[in-house]
Design an enzyme around this catalytic site. Structure first.
Site, mmCIF file in Angstrom:
data_model
loop_
_atom_site.group_PDB
_atom_site.id
_atom_site.type_symbol
_atom_site.label_atom_id
_atom_site.label_comp_id
_atom_site.label_asym_id
_atom_site.label_seq_id
_atom_site.Cartn_x
_atom_site.Cartn_y
_atom_site.Cartn_z
ATOM 1 N N TRP A 184 0.855 -1.188 0.000
ATOM 2 C CA TRP A 184 0.000 0.000 0.000
ATOM 3 C C TRP A 184 0.888 1.234 0.000
ATOM 4 O O TRP A 184 1.887 1.284 0.720
ATOM 5 C CB TRP A 184 -0.917 0.047 1.227
ATOM 6 C CG TRP A 184 -1.671 1.343 1.295
ATOM 7 C CD1 TRP A 184 -2.788 1.681 0.596
ATOM 8 C CD2 TRP A 184 -1.325 2.509 2.069
ATOM 9 N NE1 TRP A 184 -3.170 2.971 0.884
ATOM 10 C CE2 TRP A 184 -2.282 3.506 1.786
ATOM 11 C CE3 TRP A 184 -0.300 2.800 2.962
ATOM 12 C CZ2 TRP A 184 -2.256 4.768 2.373
ATOM 13 C CZ3 TRP A 184 -0.254 4.059 3.551
ATOM 14 C CH2 TRP A 184 -1.227 5.031 3.255
ATOM 15 N N GLU A 225 -3.118 -2.903 -2.466
ATOM 16 C CA GLU A 225 -4.248 -2.317 -1.738
ATOM 17 C C GLU A 225 -4.548 -0.904 -2.228
ATOM 18 O O GLU A 225 -3.667 -0.050 -2.262
ATOM 19 C CB GLU A 225 -3.914 -2.287 -0.241
ATOM 20 C CG GLU A 225 -4.961 -1.638 0.635
ATOM 21 C CD GLU A 225 -4.535 -1.591 2.092
ATOM 22 O OE1 GLU A 225 -5.315 -1.042 2.903
ATOM 23 O OE2 GLU A 225 -3.439 -2.072 2.427
ATOM 24 N N LYS A 227 -6.905 2.813 -2.315
ATOM 25 C CA LYS A 227 -7.498 3.777 -1.383
ATOM 26 C C LYS A 227 -8.129 4.887 -2.196
ATOM 27 O O LYS A 227 -7.593 5.282 -3.237
ATOM 28 C CB LYS A 227 -6.433 4.336 -0.441
ATOM 29 C CG LYS A 227 -7.003 5.144 0.734
ATOM 30 C CD LYS A 227 -5.929 5.430 1.771
ATOM 31 C CE LYS A 227 -6.521 6.136 2.980
ATOM 32 N NZ LYS A 227 -5.517 6.332 4.050
ATOM 33 N N ASP A 258 -9.711 -2.724 1.626
ATOM 34 C CA ASP A 258 -9.810 -2.233 2.993
ATOM 35 C C ASP A 258 -11.185 -1.589 3.156
ATOM 36 O O ASP A 258 -11.589 -0.764 2.335
ATOM 37 C CB ASP A 258 -8.689 -1.219 3.256
ATOM 38 C CG ASP A 258 -8.647 -0.739 4.696
ATOM 39 O OD1 ASP A 258 -9.662 -0.198 5.176
ATOM 40 O OD2 ASP A 258 -7.587 -0.872 5.330
ATOM 41 N N HIS A 261 -11.383 2.208 2.745
ATOM 42 C CA HIS A 261 -10.685 2.847 1.631
ATOM 43 C C HIS A 261 -11.577 3.178 0.447
ATOM 44 O O HIS A 261 -11.108 3.232 -0.701
ATOM 45 C CB HIS A 261 -9.515 1.967 1.176
ATOM 46 C CG HIS A 261 -8.348 2.035 2.103
ATOM 47 N ND1 HIS A 261 -7.105 1.540 1.770
ATOM 48 C CD2 HIS A 261 -8.224 2.555 3.348
ATOM 49 C CE1 HIS A 261 -6.273 1.743 2.774
ATOM 50 N NE2 HIS A 261 -6.939 2.345 3.746
ATOM 51 N N HIS A 285 -8.748 -5.989 4.522
ATOM 52 C CA HIS A 285 -8.398 -5.329 5.769
ATOM 53 C C HIS A 285 -9.707 -4.812 6.340
ATOM 54 O O HIS A 285 -10.381 -3.996 5.710
ATOM 55 C CB HIS A 285 -7.432 -4.171 5.547
ATOM 56 C CG HIS A 285 -5.996 -4.585 5.525
ATOM 57 N ND1 HIS A 285 -4.965 -3.691 5.319
ATOM 58 C CD2 HIS A 285 -5.410 -5.800 5.694
ATOM 59 C CE1 HIS A 285 -3.816 -4.338 5.358
ATOM 60 N NE2 HIS A 285 -4.054 -5.617 5.577
ATOM 61 N N ASP A 293 -11.527 7.410 6.474
ATOM 62 C CA ASP A 293 -10.748 6.210 6.798
ATOM 63 C C ASP A 293 -10.043 6.410 8.133
ATOM 64 O O ASP A 293 -8.837 6.615 8.201
ATOM 65 C CB ASP A 293 -9.730 5.950 5.671
ATOM 66 C CG ASP A 293 -8.852 4.748 5.968
ATOM 67 O OD1 ASP A 293 -9.345 3.798 6.587
ATOM 68 O OD2 ASP A 293 -7.667 4.781 5.594
ATOM 69 N N ASP A 295 -9.989 4.311 10.845
ATOM 70 C CA ASP A 295 -9.432 3.106 11.475
ATOM 71 C C ASP A 295 -9.888 2.908 12.914
ATOM 72 O O ASP A 295 -9.089 2.642 13.807
ATOM 73 C CB ASP A 295 -7.900 3.132 11.393
ATOM 74 C CG ASP A 295 -7.401 3.005 9.963
ATOM 75 O OD1 ASP A 295 -7.640 1.958 9.354
ATOM 76 O OD2 ASP A 295 -6.786 3.962 9.454
ATOM 77 N N ASP A 325 -7.256 -4.011 10.516
ATOM 78 C CA ASP A 325 -6.440 -2.800 10.380
ATOM 79 C C ASP A 325 -7.144 -1.635 11.071
ATOM 80 O O ASP A 325 -7.922 -0.921 10.455
ATOM 81 C CB ASP A 325 -6.198 -2.492 8.896
ATOM 82 C CG ASP A 325 -5.242 -1.322 8.701
ATOM 83 O OD1 ASP A 325 -4.716 -0.812 9.708
ATOM 84 O OD2 ASP A 325 -5.037 -0.910 7.552
#
Length: 418
Positions: A184, A225, A227, A258, A261, A285, A293, A295, A325
């Site tokens: 990523w 990955e 985003k 993800d 993302h 993820h 994003d 997390d 993640d």
């Protein structure tokens, strides 16, 4: 009534729908979640020269007791893993290399810099996954890495990714569990670019060079990955979903999705079935975005339950590689790991305790009334009794009792860290 008695009574409710609960728990016990190490230290890592967190990443909060070195981080992971049912994997970033005080640049990292992690994983029967760390570094200061117009910068990150793939292969060979190495990058522009194609062309060429390195797929699998945007890259992200899905399909590698993302109105649960039609394996993820994003720790919420339903109802437990993640520095970090990991496993159990074949049949025959009624009624079926028994069977605390373990660990271990 004890936990086993409640389990025996509750499983009869599911058996009415042809669900073999004992078999479901056995199948669930074989699912490995890749638990990310970076929740334990707020994505700080162990590099001799500490670099400020960058790349659109922000770990907010200052809860006391974060891990300061490898020994503390592994000790914290031991505690978290003792509270999570099943046998899983641990996901590392390159910044968690242990170099005995020597300054080792990322493009010079070697397998021996992760020997302590491998020895620990062997002792505990764990697998390891890996990620090159392509952020929080002077050569990522302008927000461009593998797509940089500066060849020297591109070459540095190419060498780092190639070193990372070799480390992933080492993990797989040593541990007997295939390592997933995920790339990523934070590359993008804050404002509208005057050239969108150029950076993506450079990224493609960089990836081509990285993957020209021969690595045994028995030991290491590659993925990329995407985003949609990041802090400092709000207008344009080089590694978009369209770019990486196309690149992965052309080059026979995996695309990783993800859950944070994408645009806030997009959900990965809706994308998964499309990806599974065209890919042998898909990587995830799992995080929780709050407006962006961000997390956050995973909740047992509608989207994670829907995501797990898509995995289960499409018989894809062996095809979807599930990694976590999130990184929350505002709460106890052991608790964050435990809450998020248990919720991921709990959501899979919920999906497995659903009469998916019956619901598919109702949809195909146009019986949407009965389908909706059953979907709603199953929300209040006694899954909690099944979950508690699964935890007891796996020798981890039942229900909220795990929190007592975390409080004790905070008092005896975390409170002593300055």
């Amino acid at each position: 009534m004890n936990i086993k008695e409640k389990y025996e009574m509750s499983k009869k409710e599911y058996e009415k729908w042809g669900l073999d609960v004992d078999k479901i728990l056995e199948e669930l016990s074989r699912v490995k979640i890749s638990i990310h190490c970076w929740q334990g230290d707020d994505v700080t890592g162990f590099e001799k020269t500490q670099n400020a967190l960058s790349g659109g990443i922000a770990a907010t909060g200052n809860y006391p007791g974060k891990a300061r070195n490898g020994e503390e981080l592994r000790k914290d992971l031991d505690k978290a893993l003792s509270l999570i049912p099943g046998k899983h994997k641990v996901n590392l970033h390159a910044i968690y290399a242990e170099t005995d005080g020597e300054v080792v640049e990322r493009d010079q990292l070697k397998p021996e810099h992760f020997k302590k992690w491998v020895d620990w994983a062997k002792k505990n029967g764990l697998g390891l996954d890996f990620n090159p760390t392509i952020f929080s570094h002077p050569k990522a200061a302008d927000g461009l890495t593998l797509s940089s117009p500066n060849k020297e910068i591109r070459d540095f990150w190419i060498r780092h990714c190639m070193a990372s793939r070799s480390i992933g292969e080492y993990f797989g060979r040593e541990l007997g569990q295939t390592c997933l190495t995920n790339i990523w990058i934070p590359d993008g522009y804050k404002d509208v670019p005057s050239d969108r194609m150029g950076p993506r062309k450079r990224l493609k060429e960089s990836l081509d060079e990285i993957f020209s390195q021969k690595i045994d797929k028995k030991y290491n699998l590659d993925c990329v990955e995407s985003k949609v945007f990041g802090l400092g890259a709000e207008a344009y992200t080089v590694g978009s979903s369209e770019f990486y899905i196309s690149y992965a399909a052309r080059n026979n590698i995996m695309s990783l999705m993800d859950t944070g993302h994408y645009h806030p109105t997009e959900v990965v649960s809706d994308k998964l079935s499309a990806m599974l039609l065209f890919n042998d394996k898909v990587a995830l993820h799992v995080s929780r975005p709050v407006r962006w994003d961000s997390d956050h720790v995973i909740l047992f919420d509608d989207e994670i339950k829907e995501l797990s339903k898509e995995i289960v109802r499409n018989n894809a437990l062996g095809r979807v590689i599930i990694g976590l993640d999130f990184f929350d520095a505002s709460i106890n970090r052991i608790a964050a790991w435990t809450i998020g990991s248990r919720n991921m496993i709990k959501s899979l159990l919920s999906a497995m305790l659903t009469p998916n074949d019956k619901l598919k049949e109702l949809q195909d025959t146009g019986n949407f009334t009965e389908r909706l009624a059953l979907m709603e009624e199953f929300k209040t079926y006694p899954m909690g009794d099944i979950w508690n028994y699964y935890c007891e069977k796996n020798n981890v605390p039942v229900a909220e009792k795990w929190l007592d373990n975390v409080k004790d660990y905070e008092r005896t271990e975390l409170s002593k860290r300055s």
